[in-house]
Design a protein around this motif. Structure first.
Motif, PDB file in Angstrom:
ATOM      1  N   ASP A  30       0.838  -1.196   0.000  1.00  0.00           N
ATOM      2  CA  ASP A  30       0.000   0.000   0.000  1.00  0.00           C
ATOM      3  C   ASP A  30       0.878   1.252   0.000  1.00  0.00           C
ATOM      4  OD1 ASP A  30      -2.374   1.462   0.016  1.00  0.00           O
ATOM      5  OD2 ASP A  30      -2.681   1.273   2.176  1.00  0.00           O
ATOM      6  N   GLU A  87      -0.103   6.894   4.631  1.00  0.00           N
ATOM      7  CA  GLU A  87       0.012   5.636   5.390  1.00  0.00           C
ATOM      8  C   GLU A  87       0.714   5.800   6.742  1.00  0.00           C
ATOM      9  OE1 GLU A  87      -1.822   2.647   4.431  1.00  0.00           O
ATOM     10  OE2 GLU A  87       0.116   1.651   4.508  1.00  0.00           O
ATOM     11  N   HIS A 109      -5.277   5.890   6.369  1.00  0.00           N
ATOM     12  CA  HIS A 109      -6.464   5.143   6.793  1.00  0.00           C
ATOM     13  C   HIS A 109      -6.232   4.344   8.078  1.00  0.00           C
ATOM     14  CE1 HIS A 109      -5.500   0.970   4.916  1.00  0.00           C
ATOM     15  NE2 HIS A 109      -4.379   1.650   5.007  1.00  0.00           N
ATOM     16  N   HIS A 110      -5.138   4.611   8.795  1.00  0.00           N
ATOM     17  CA  HIS A 110      -4.881   3.881  10.042  1.00  0.00           C
ATOM     18  C   HIS A 110      -5.612   4.518  11.215  1.00  0.00           C
ATOM     19  CE1 HIS A 110      -1.469   2.571   7.587  1.00  0.00           C
ATOM     20  NE2 HIS A 110      -1.492   1.487   8.322  1.00  0.00           N
ATOM     21  N   CYS A 129      -4.905   2.839   1.582  1.00  0.00           N
ATOM     22  CA  CYS A 129      -4.610   4.240   1.308  1.00  0.00           C
ATOM     23  C   CYS A 129      -4.690   4.473  -0.202  1.00  0.00           C
ATOM     24  CB  CYS A 129      -3.225   4.571   1.851  1.00  0.00           C
ATOM     25  SG  CYS A 129      -2.846   6.309   1.846  1.00  0.00           S
ATOM     26  N   ASP A 159      -3.174  -4.460   0.390  1.00  0.00           N
ATOM     27  CA  ASP A 159      -3.702  -4.046   1.690  1.00  0.00           C
ATOM     28  C   ASP A 159      -5.021  -4.740   2.039  1.00  0.00           C
ATOM     29  OD1 ASP A 159      -1.992  -2.550   3.248  1.00  0.00           O
ATOM     30  OD2 ASP A 159      -3.502  -0.994   3.585  1.00  0.00           O
TER      31      ASP A 159
HETATM   32 MN    MN Z   1      -2.493   0.680   4.193  1.00  0.00          MN
END
Ligand code: MN
Ligand code: 5GP
Length: 319
Positions: A30, A87, A109-110, A129, A159
């Motif tokens: 990703d 990321e 997106h974490h 991401c 991912d």
């Molecule tokens: Mn990711």
């Protein structure tokens, strides 16, 4: 006014010329796909783009177009109008010093992203991401080229664990459809990433799986890669990539923890889980992070002790 980070990112990019792009240390698919897709798209707009990462791309990504564009350095220098950081929950995840000097665009997106940028677009509901990068590229009005499409596809494919994991939506497939239409080749990409292994890796897999241990009535598996095992098999740490997913293919197993000894008494721990078993919380308990079904942390001490601490926390997380 309702904040629209995607429109803010579009405008910020259109108004600027010189970009530096980065992602996290020890980049995964990703991280690499998102960076290269963004770089190719910005170049379509005539922008100047450099990519600077802490660590080199793993071998299975070497055949990607543009992979040699990635500069590996512990620090970033130079004049840039913006840094696009993808990321990363915070700037330290890049492992590269100097990004705090720039106008930072944070796309991630974490769960637990720290909003460290001048513009922050954080969406934990996204499967990759790379999905968000696709949206940025669309907002910029850049037509997908085969190179852009290939990198977005790599990000989403890896991912989602080959379309296994949570957060996959109709939009995920729409993005992959659009990428395939624009020239991404699913079979070529999957063969390059998943069927590009080494004999060292096969031997390592056998040895690690032979010593697999189980806890929580067989619902959690624990694997270890010690420095001694690396030496005995002639394998490298990279050879263990993906190994963690194998125990999860067993119906009863809900969670896996994989201990990698980096140096004596220093273990990197990767965890994977299914459904509601939240390994992000387990990682958080030890200062790490990630997602509900994929997370990591570091632990220090003799293996028996490190293992006991993690087993206690992980068996509590089993539902
Ligand atoms: Mn990711
Ligand atoms: P992996 O097991 O593949 O190294 O990591 C799985 C997930 O957990 C990835 O999304 C990665 O970004 C995250 N992760 C792994 N180690 C750490 C860590 O030490 N800190 C944080 N915040 N996230 C981590």
């Amino acid at each position: 006014m309702i904040a629209n980070p995607l429109a803010e990112i579009r405008d910020a990019i259109l108004q600027r010329q010189r970009f530096v792009i980065t992602s996290h240390a020890r980049p995964d698919g990703d991280a690499i796909g998102s960076q290269l897709a963004m770089a190719y798209a910005l170049r379509e707009l005539g922008k100047d783009v450099q990519i600077v990462d802490k660590d080199p791309p793993p071998p299975q990504f070497q055949s990607l177009p543009g992979i040699r564009d990635i500069q590996v350095s512990p620090t970033v220098h130079g004049q840039f109008d913006a840094a696009i950081v993808m990321e990363c929950g915070d700037l330290s995840r890049t492992g590269v010093d100097g990004f705090d000097r720039y106008f930072v665009i944070n796309i991630d997106h974490h769960p637990g992203n720290r909003n460290f940028g001048a513009i922050n677009w954080f969406d934990p509901a996204r499967a990759a991401c790379g999905e968000m990068v696709f949206d940025v590229i669309e907002a910029l009005g850049v037509t997908l080229t085969p190179d852009i499409a290939t990198h977005v596809y790599v990000a989403v494919l890896t991912d989602t664990g080959g379309f296994h994991f949570s957060h996959i939506t109709p939009r995920t497939f729409e993005i992959c459809r659009r990428c395939t239409e624009a020239g991404a080749q699913p079979e070529t990409i999957a063969r390059a990433i998943y069927d590009n292994s080494t004999m060292g890796r096969l031997r390592l897999m056998g040895a690690v799986l032979h010593d697999l241990e189980f806890e929580g009535n067989g619902r959690a598996a624990f694997a270890a890669l010690t420095l001694k095992l690396l030496q005995d098999t002639g394998a490298t740490h990279e050879d263990s990539d993906g190994l963690i997913n194998i125990p999860l293919s067993v119906k009863e197993i809900q969670a896996v923890a994989f201990f990698k000894e980096i140096e004596p008494e220093h273990f990197r721990i990767s965890m994977r889980s299914k459904g509601d078993v939240d390994v992000n919380r387990v990682a958080n308990a030890f200062g790490g992070g990630g997602h509900k079904n994929a997370a990591g942390c570091s632990l220090y001490g003799p293996y028996a002790e490190v293992r006991r601490r993690l087993v206690d926390e992980l068996t509590r997380a089993l539902v």
